[in-house]
Design a protein around this motif. Structure first.
Motif, PDB file in Angstrom:
ATOM      1  N   CYS A 123       0.816  -1.222   0.000  1.00 47.39           N
ATOM      2  CA  CYS A 123       0.000   0.000   0.000  1.00 47.39           C
ATOM      3  C   CYS A 123       0.843   1.263   0.000  1.00 47.39           C
ATOM      4  CB  CYS A 123      -0.966  -0.006   1.190  1.00 47.39           C
ATOM      5  SG  CYS A 123      -0.168  -0.141   2.795  1.00 47.39           S
ATOM      6  N   ASP A 124       2.162   1.124   0.026  1.00 44.93           N
ATOM      7  CA  ASP A 124       3.032   2.298  -0.100  1.00 44.93           C
ATOM      8  C   ASP A 124       3.150   2.747  -1.556  1.00 44.93           C
ATOM      9  OD1 ASP A 124       3.548   2.464   2.586  1.00 44.93           O
ATOM     10  OD2 ASP A 124       5.526   1.531   2.494  1.00 44.93           O
ATOM     11  N   LYS A 125       3.206   1.762  -2.472  1.00 42.68           N
ATOM     12  CA  LYS A 125       3.440   2.076  -3.880  1.00 42.68           C
ATOM     13  C   LYS A 125       2.185   2.041  -4.734  1.00 42.68           C
ATOM     14  CE  LYS A 125       6.973   0.599  -6.131  1.00 42.68           C
ATOM     15  NZ  LYS A 125       8.035  -0.246  -6.734  1.00 42.68           N
ATOM     16  N   TYR A 126       1.167   1.293  -4.296  1.00 42.53           N
ATOM     17  CA  TYR A 126       0.007   1.064  -5.154  1.00 42.53           C
ATOM     18  C   TYR A 126      -1.279   1.463  -4.456  1.00 42.53           C
ATOM     19  CZ  TYR A 126       3.781  -1.580  -7.241  1.00 42.53           C
ATOM     20  OH  TYR A 126       5.008  -1.927  -7.752  1.00 42.53           O
ATOM     21  N   LYS A 127      -2.283   1.804  -5.254  1.00 39.25           N
ATOM     22  CA  LYS A 127      -3.529   2.335  -4.705  1.00 39.25           C
ATOM     23  C   LYS A 127      -4.557   1.264  -4.380  1.00 39.25           C
ATOM     24  CE  LYS A 127      -3.060   6.826  -7.019  1.00 39.25           C
ATOM     25  NZ  LYS A 127      -3.681   7.778  -7.992  1.00 39.25           N
ATOM     26  N   THR A 128      -4.473   0.126  -5.056  1.00 44.61           N
ATOM     27  CA  THR A 128      -5.446  -0.950  -4.841  1.00 44.61           C
ATOM     28  C   THR A 128      -4.745  -2.299  -4.860  1.00 44.61           C
ATOM     29  OG1 THR A 128      -5.900  -1.290  -7.201  1.00 44.61           O
ATOM     30  CG2 THR A 128      -7.239   0.382  -6.040  1.00 44.61           C
ATOM     31  N   GLU A 131      -4.130  -3.345  -8.522  1.00 43.94           N
ATOM     32  CA  GLU A 131      -2.953  -2.720  -9.128  1.00 43.94           C
ATOM     33  C   GLU A 131      -1.686  -3.383  -8.618  1.00 43.94           C
ATOM     34  OE1 GLU A 131      -0.660   1.623  -9.452  1.00 43.94           O
ATOM     35  OE2 GLU A 131      -2.383   1.379  -8.093  1.00 43.94           O
ATOM     36  N   ALA A 132      -1.620  -3.599  -7.315  1.00 42.10           N
ATOM     37  CA  ALA A 132      -0.424  -4.192  -6.713  1.00 42.10           C
ATOM     38  C   ALA A 132      -0.155  -5.585  -7.263  1.00 42.10           C
ATOM     39  CB  ALA A 132      -0.577  -4.230  -5.202  1.00 42.10           C
ATOM     40  N   ALA A 133      -1.217  -6.351  -7.508  1.00 40.41           N
ATOM     41  CA  ALA A 133      -1.069  -7.737  -7.946  1.00 40.41           C
ATOM     42  C   ALA A 133      -0.377  -7.863  -9.292  1.00 40.41           C
ATOM     43  CB  ALA A 133      -2.430  -8.417  -7.999  1.00 40.41           C
ATOM     44  N   GLY A 134      -0.278  -6.775 -10.032  1.00 40.10           N
ATOM     45  CA  GLY A 134       0.356  -6.816 -11.333  1.00 40.10           C
ATOM     46  C   GLY A 134       1.818  -6.429 -11.331  1.00 40.10           C
ATOM     47  N   HIS A 135       2.403  -6.245 -10.157  1.00 34.49           N
ATOM     48  CA  HIS A 135       3.794  -5.791 -10.069  1.00 34.49           C
ATOM     49  C   HIS A 135       4.642  -6.762  -9.255  1.00 34.49           C
ATOM     50  CE1 HIS A 135       3.060  -1.767 -11.841  1.00 34.49           C
ATOM     51  NE2 HIS A 135       1.864  -1.925 -11.307  1.00 34.49           N
ATOM     52  N   GLY A 138       4.377  -6.355  -5.577  1.00 27.30           N
ATOM     53  CA  GLY A 138       3.039  -5.934  -5.202  1.00 27.30           C
ATOM     54  C   GLY A 138       2.424  -6.671  -4.032  1.00 27.30           C
ATOM     55  N   LEU A 139       2.732  -7.971  -3.886  1.00 36.31           N
ATOM     56  CA  LEU A 139       2.055  -8.786  -2.885  1.00 36.31           C
ATOM     57  C   LEU A 139       3.052  -9.451  -1.940  1.00 36.31           C
ATOM     58  CD1 LEU A 139      -0.605 -10.619  -5.118  1.00 36.31           C
ATOM     59  CD2 LEU A 139      -0.800  -8.397  -3.972  1.00 36.31           C
ATOM     60  N   ALA A 140       2.594  -9.728  -0.741  1.00 37.36           N
ATOM     61  CA  ALA A 140       3.344 -10.521   0.229  1.00 37.36           C
ATOM     62  C   ALA A 140       2.372 -11.503   0.865  1.00 37.36           C
ATOM     63  CB  ALA A 140       3.981  -9.629   1.297  1.00 37.36           C
ATOM     64  N   VAL A 141       2.751 -12.757   0.904  1.00 41.12           N
ATOM     65  CA  VAL A 141       1.870 -13.793   1.456  1.00 41.12           C
ATOM     66  C   VAL A 141       2.585 -14.518   2.590  1.00 41.12           C
ATOM     67  CG1 VAL A 141       0.550 -15.886   1.001  1.00 41.12           C
ATOM     68  CG2 VAL A 141       0.690 -14.104  -0.752  1.00 41.12           C
ATOM     69  N   LEU A 142       1.925 -14.565   3.744  1.00 45.84           N
ATOM     70  CA  LEU A 142       2.379 -15.408   4.844  1.00 45.84           C
ATOM     71  C   LEU A 142       1.787 -16.796   4.641  1.00 45.84           C
ATOM     72  CD1 LEU A 142       1.882 -13.096   7.980  1.00 45.84           C
ATOM     73  CD2 LEU A 142       3.951 -13.400   6.601  1.00 45.84           C
ATOM     74  N   GLY A 143       2.645 -17.802   4.582  1.00 44.59           N
ATOM     75  CA  GLY A 143       2.195 -19.178   4.417  1.00 44.59           C
ATOM     76  C   GLY A 143       2.353 -19.943   5.717  1.00 44.59           C
ATOM     77  N   PRO A 202      -4.498 -15.879 -11.999  1.00 45.94           N
ATOM     78  CA  PRO A 202      -3.647 -15.901 -13.194  1.00 45.94           C
ATOM     79  C   PRO A 202      -2.175 -16.220 -12.951  1.00 45.94           C
ATOM     80  CG  PRO A 202      -4.032 -13.642 -12.513  1.00 45.94           C
ATOM     81  CD  PRO A 202      -4.856 -14.503 -11.591  1.00 45.94           C
ATOM     82  N   CYS A 203      -1.796 -16.677 -11.746  1.00 47.01           N
ATOM     83  CA  CYS A 203      -0.427 -17.105 -11.439  1.00 47.01           C
ATOM     84  C   CYS A 203       0.592 -15.983 -11.636  1.00 47.01           C
ATOM     85  CB  CYS A 203      -0.025 -18.320 -12.280  1.00 47.01           C
ATOM     86  SG  CYS A 203      -1.138 -19.743 -12.062  1.00 47.01           S
ATOM     87  N   THR A 204       0.163 -14.750 -11.381  1.00 47.70           N
ATOM     88  CA  THR A 204       1.016 -13.577 -11.561  1.00 47.70           C
ATOM     89  C   THR A 204       2.245 -13.656 -10.657  1.00 47.70           C
ATOM     90  OG1 THR A 204      -1.038 -12.351 -11.898  1.00 47.70           O
ATOM     91  CG2 THR A 204       0.973 -11.064 -11.697  1.00 47.70           C
TER      92      THR A 204
END
Length: 275
Positions: A123-128, A131-135, A138-143, A202-204
């Protein structure tokens, strides 16, 4: 037919519609512990999180899992391998037909009964979130690995109790009881981290993975409730709903497995961090 986990539309076919599924940083992977690099530099940037239990808003059945949707205001994931602040969007689980498999990531070939994913966006670089999911950052996942055992997990039980209300695809129910994502994380927060992708289409290739080494325990009863979710709407017809159907490959419309098998790590570096 849309994507899924059957012989006809499973992970081996996803690239036909979603080209990213053949990319170089796909997830999940098998964590080969002998090949992992220990990273002491990340200790100076401890991984930290904050969640608001009252902001878990609704549980949904998108047709391939249960998903807990969150109002991310007030949530925060920072530190470790992350160079920005990430906000919680949702969390969901993956599982198998029996408790000897179901996790997406594996460790030296070992499978767990399931895997919980807490999905955050930059949320620092992207508005939604979209949008973040395409970079790439963009995302961080805790597994979190789910280990089958005799004892119910108390916080997960709050979710399990809601599942009968979202049996069919497309159903959503408002969450009225606070659910604390912090209580879904293991006590030992040692983790592996690597650059990867979404494990569903989409396995981005936009995910920084933070995979906790220690599992949490979930009961066989709770896992059986996961497997009671259906992948079709109430209006759609399927072959049958009969347990033990003798038609080869028939799952009765239940989501009995929803995990993508591990993919090659390639030249990617897998870091191990001990906070």
């Amino acid at each position: 037919m849309s994507w899924g986990y059957t012989e006809f539309n499973g992970p081996h076919t996803w690239h036909e519609i979603f080209p990213d599924a053949l990319g170089p940083r796909q997830s999940p992977i098998d964590v080969v512990t002998s090949a992992v690099t220990s990273d002491t530099s990340l200790r100076s940037r401890p991984l930290a999180w904050r969640y608001v239990p009252d902001n878990c808003k609704a549980i949904a059945n998108p047709g391939y899992c249960w998903r807990l949707d969150v109002n991310g205001e007030g949530s925060e994931l920072v530190g470790g391998p992350l160079q920005a602040t990430y906000k919680l969007e949702q969390f969901h689980a993956h599982w198998g037909p029996t408790s000897d498999k179901g996790s997406e990531h594996t460790v030296d070939g070992k499978c767990y009964a399931g895997e919980l994913h807490l999905v955050h966006w930059n949320c620092d670089k992207y508005k939604t979130f979209g949008e973040a999911a395409g970079h790439p950052d963009g995302l961080a996942v805790l597994g979190v690995f789910l280990d089958a055992g005799p004892t119910d997990h108390p916080e997960l039980e709050k979710i399990v109790s809601l599942i009968p209300s979202i049996t069919h695809k497309g159903q959503t129910v408002t969450v009225s009881t606070p659910i604390d994502p912090t209580k879904l994380l293991p006590e030992n927060t040692h983790y592996w981290t690597y650059l990867g992708s979404l494990t569903t289409p989409p396995c981005t290739e936009s995910v920084t993975w933070i995979l906790f080494k220690e599992p949490i325990q979930i009961s066989e009863r709770q896992l059986s409730v996961f497997r009671s979710i259906k992948k079709h709407t109430e209006d759609e017809e399927i072959h049958c709903d009969a347990p033990g159907c003798e038609v080869d490959g028939c799952d009765g419309g239940f989501i009995l497995q929803n995990f993508r098998p591990p993919l090659p790590a390639g030249e990617r570096e897998i870091l191990m961090v001990r906070p």
